[in-house]
Every structure is written in C-alpha cells, then in structure tokens.
Design a protein around this motif. Structure first.
Motif, PDB file in Angstrom:
ATOM      1  N   ASP A   1       3.179  35.385  63.139  1.00 28.62           N
ATOM      2  CA  ASP A   1       4.400  35.889  62.755  1.00 28.62           C
ATOM      3  C   ASP A   1       5.293  34.829  63.245  1.00 28.62           C
ATOM      4  OD1 ASP A   1       3.659  38.388  62.479  1.00 28.62           O
ATOM      5  OD2 ASP A   1       3.934  39.314  64.604  1.00 28.62           O
ATOM      6  N   VAL A   2       6.499  34.570  62.416  1.00 26.27           N
ATOM      7  CA  VAL A   2       7.422  33.393  62.325  1.00 26.27           C
ATOM      8  C   VAL A   2       8.487  34.206  62.847  1.00 26.27           C
ATOM      9  CG1 VAL A   2       8.378  31.653  61.115  1.00 26.27           C
ATOM     10  CG2 VAL A   2       5.841  32.247  60.663  1.00 26.27           C
ATOM     11  N   ARG A   3       9.242  33.464  63.935  1.00 32.07           N
ATOM     12  CA  ARG A   3      10.755  33.969  64.430  1.00 32.07           C
ATOM     13  C   ARG A   3      11.832  33.183  63.469  1.00 32.07           C
ATOM     14  NH1 ARG A   3      13.453  32.009  68.827  1.00 32.07           N
ATOM     15  NH2 ARG A   3      11.733  30.261  68.935  1.00 32.07           N
ATOM     16  N   PRO A   4      12.574  34.004  62.942  1.00 32.04           N
ATOM     17  CA  PRO A   4      13.576  33.396  62.013  1.00 32.04           C
ATOM     18  C   PRO A   4      14.711  32.585  62.433  1.00 32.04           C
ATOM     19  CG  PRO A   4      14.191  35.713  62.362  1.00 32.04           C
ATOM     20  CD  PRO A   4      12.895  35.499  63.171  1.00 32.04           C
TER      21      PRO A   4
ATOM     22  N   TYR B   1      15.714  29.792  57.747  1.00 30.13           N
ATOM     23  CA  TYR B   1      16.274  30.690  58.504  1.00 30.13           C
ATOM     24  C   TYR B   1      17.631  30.125  59.060  1.00 30.13           C
ATOM     25  CZ  TYR B   1      12.004  33.052  57.967  1.00 30.13           C
ATOM     26  OH  TYR B   1      11.097  33.624  57.027  1.00 30.13           O
ATOM     27  N   LEU B   2      18.512  31.150  59.229  1.00 25.08           N
ATOM     28  CA  LEU B   2      19.854  30.649  59.601  1.00 25.08           C
ATOM     29  C   LEU B   2      20.417  31.449  60.831  1.00 25.08           C
ATOM     30  CD1 LEU B   2      21.352  31.077  55.771  1.00 25.08           C
ATOM     31  CD2 LEU B   2      20.385  28.870  57.103  1.00 25.08           C
ATOM     32  N   ASN B   3      19.452  31.997  61.725  1.00 28.92           N
ATOM     33  CA  ASN B   3      19.990  32.663  63.120  1.00 28.92           C
ATOM     34  C   ASN B   3      20.042  31.920  64.300  1.00 28.92           C
ATOM     35  OD1 ASN B   3      19.748  35.186  61.038  1.00 28.92           O
ATOM     36  ND2 ASN B   3      17.778  34.280  60.821  1.00 28.92           N
ATOM     37  N   GLU B   4      21.109  31.612  64.560  1.00 29.89           N
ATOM     38  CA  GLU B   4      20.922  30.858  65.836  1.00 29.89           C
ATOM     39  C   GLU B   4      20.682  31.322  67.040  1.00 29.89           C
ATOM     40  OE1 GLU B   4      24.803  28.494  65.848  1.00 29.89           O
ATOM     41  OE2 GLU B   4      23.995  27.688  64.005  1.00 29.89           O
ATOM     42  N   GLN B   5      19.965  30.846  67.821  1.00 28.80           N
ATOM     43  CA  GLN B   5      19.474  31.819  69.051  1.00 28.80           C
ATOM     44  C   GLN B   5      18.675  32.926  68.868  1.00 28.80           C
ATOM     45  OE1 GLN B   5      22.811  31.180  71.926  1.00 28.80           O
ATOM     46  NE2 GLN B   5      22.071  29.134  72.021  1.00 28.80           N
ATOM     47  N   TRP B   6      17.684  33.064  68.170  1.00 32.97           N
ATOM     48  CA  TRP B   6      17.239  34.297  67.643  1.00 32.97           C
ATOM     49  C   TRP B   6      16.457  34.634  68.780  1.00 32.97           C
ATOM     50  CZ3 TRP B   6      18.333  37.720  64.142  1.00 32.97           C
ATOM     51  CH2 TRP B   6      17.312  38.656  63.898  1.00 32.97           C
ATOM     52  N   GLN B   7      16.170  35.844  69.292  1.00 34.66           N
ATOM     53  CA  GLN B   7      15.500  36.019  70.609  1.00 34.66           C
ATOM     54  C   GLN B   7      14.196  37.033  69.975  1.00 34.66           C
ATOM     55  OE1 GLN B   7      16.276  35.107  73.754  1.00 34.66           O
ATOM     56  NE2 GLN B   7      18.113  34.132  72.573  1.00 34.66           N
ATOM     57  N   ASP B   8      12.995  36.864  70.801  1.00 34.15           N
ATOM     58  CA  ASP B   8      11.884  37.432  70.216  1.00 34.15           C
ATOM     59  C   ASP B   8      12.135  39.088  70.113  1.00 34.15           C
ATOM     60  OD1 ASP B   8      10.320  35.295  70.070  1.00 34.15           O
ATOM     61  OD2 ASP B   8       9.176  35.296  71.907  1.00 34.15           O
ATOM     62  N   GLU B   9      12.842  39.626  71.152  1.00 32.42           N
ATOM     63  CA  GLU B   9      13.060  41.001  71.141  1.00 32.42           C
ATOM     64  C   GLU B   9      13.970  41.356  69.878  1.00 32.42           C
ATOM     65  OE1 GLU B   9      13.872  38.875  73.629  1.00 32.42           O
ATOM     66  OE2 GLU B   9      15.853  39.294  74.453  1.00 32.42           O
ATOM     67  N   PHE B  10      14.500  40.718  69.329  1.00 36.52           N
ATOM     68  CA  PHE B  10      15.396  40.965  68.206  1.00 36.52           C
ATOM     69  C   PHE B  10      14.311  41.635  66.983  1.00 36.52           C
ATOM     70  CE2 PHE B  10      18.858  37.809  69.198  1.00 36.52           C
ATOM     71  CZ  PHE B  10      19.238  38.406  70.307  1.00 36.52           C
ATOM     72  N   GLY B  11      13.309  40.998  67.025  1.00 37.42           N
ATOM     73  CA  GLY B  11      12.080  41.520  65.935  1.00 37.42           C
ATOM     74  C   GLY B  11      12.458  40.635  64.731  1.00 37.42           C
TER      75      GLY B  11
END
Ligand code: OGA
Ligand code: MN
Length: 207
Positions: A165-168, A141-151
């Motif tokens: 569920d894995v956060r990207p 995954y390549l998404n810096e500071q991904w928040q849970d609420e982003f889905g």
C-alpha cells in the motif's frame, strides 16, 4: 545524445523497475512544484473542467462509479508553467528508461485525477485488452500531509502474491510496469489529488 542520469533520482527508479517491476520515490517533485500542481488541479475542479472518468476504450467507454469514482482532465503541453515543468521532468525519466532499459517509450499521456471523499478505483490493469501501448504507469501524488488514517492508498498486487500500500503523499512518485501490476485505489475520507500518466510504446499498427 547521452544523458548522465547518475545524479538524478531516475537511477533508483530504473533499478527498482528492473528488479521488482515497481518503484516508489518520495520527494520526486519539489514541494514548490507539487504545491503549484495541486493548486492548479483544485482550480480546474472548481472551474468544472474535470469530467467523470470512464471505463473501457473508444465507443465502449462508460461512466461506472461502482468501478471508479474519480474525475479527470487530460494534460496538454503548454497549459501552464507547472504542468510544463512536470512534463519536462517526466520526459527526462522517459529518456532515462529508454537509455537504460531499452523500453522504446515514445509518448506520454497523463491526466489530473480528483477523487472526492469516498471515491475509489477497483482493482484493474492499466493496459487495455486490445491496445498494449501503455507500458509504464506513473503517478505523482499532490496531497500535503496525508495521514494514514485518511485511507486512499494505492494498493499494488505484486507478482509474488504480496500487496503493497502506497500513501498518496505530496511529491511521491510511484512507477510500475503497466502490463504486470494489478492495482486499486482505496477509498479515502478526504479529497485525493494525483497526476496519473502512462509512457507508451508505438503500437504495432502504427509502424
Ligand atoms: C489510474 C490509477 C492510481 C492512483 O488512474 O489508472 O490506477 O493512485 N491511479 O491514483
Ligand atoms: Mn490504474
């Protein structure tokens, strides 16, 4: 050649794969490499290099946004320093898997994937009905500071009936056995970038 993998994160992945069929390793790729790969993915999107991903195989392939809405571009060796560095890292993992789990993985294919906000990929298996070469799935995954609420989670359907569920999040690597792990990508409220790939075994018809 024997490679000592004891001081590499590969040992964790191998252990997880052997015991539960999947593994999640936060921080697998360095922050620098992850940022460079994200930048390259964004540049490719901007240049129009990505195409809508297709469903199916060979002549039967079609674009079906009701199943998957990501855009992809396949990686080739020699395209850039960051992609080469990643391919090298991944080849180390391939060798370690072969050495420890005797998987006989002989090739790797991968693509950048860009999910626009709202895009998803419905529950599926990474193995085609008529082609069992894909053996181990690997997503960085390549998404810096991904928040849970982003889905945008990867939802794994584990063999025991549970889901995970894995956060990207940038730098995280998820690895799972392609044949045994149905999974889906949930829609996100923002753009979601990843590098999805598969280790393959030689097909029965290519011996
Ligand atoms: C795929 C896939 C998962 C993800 O490309 O086949 O399931 O989290 N990707 O991007
Ligand atoms: Mn998949």
């Amino acid at each position: 050649m024997t490679i000592d993998t004891t001081d590499m994160p590969f040992a964790v992945i191998i252990d997880d794969l052997a015991t539960q069929g999947w593994s999640l390793l936060p921080g697998f790729a360095s922050q620098t490499l992850t940022a460079e790969l994200a930048q390259e993915c964004r540049a490719r999107v901007k240049n129009g290099a990505l195409s809508p991903a297709r469903v199916g195989r060979g002549a039967g392939q079609e674009i079906r946004e009701a199943i998957r809405g990501d855009q992809i571009e396949w990686l080739e060796p020699g395209q850039s320093a960051p992609t080469n560095a990643y391919l090298q890292l991944i080849d180390g993992l391939r060798l370690a898997l072969n050495q420890q789990l005797f998987l006989g993985l002989d090739s790797y294919e991968s693509h950048f994937a860009f999910y626009p906000a709202g895009a998803f990929y419905k529950k599926h298996l990474d193995r085609f009905r008529d082609d069992d070469r894909r053996t181990v799935s690997v997503v960085l995954y390549l998404n810096e500071q991904w928040q849970d609420e982003f889905g945008g989670e990867l939802r794994l359907y584990l063999p025991d009936g549970e889901t995970r569920d894995v956060r990207p999040e940038a730098g995280s690597l998820v690895v799972f056995m392609s044949a045994d792990m149905p999974h889906e990508v949930l829609p996100a409220t923002r753009e979601r970038l990843s590098l999805a790939g598969w280790f393959r075994r030689r097909g029965a018809d290519t011996f």
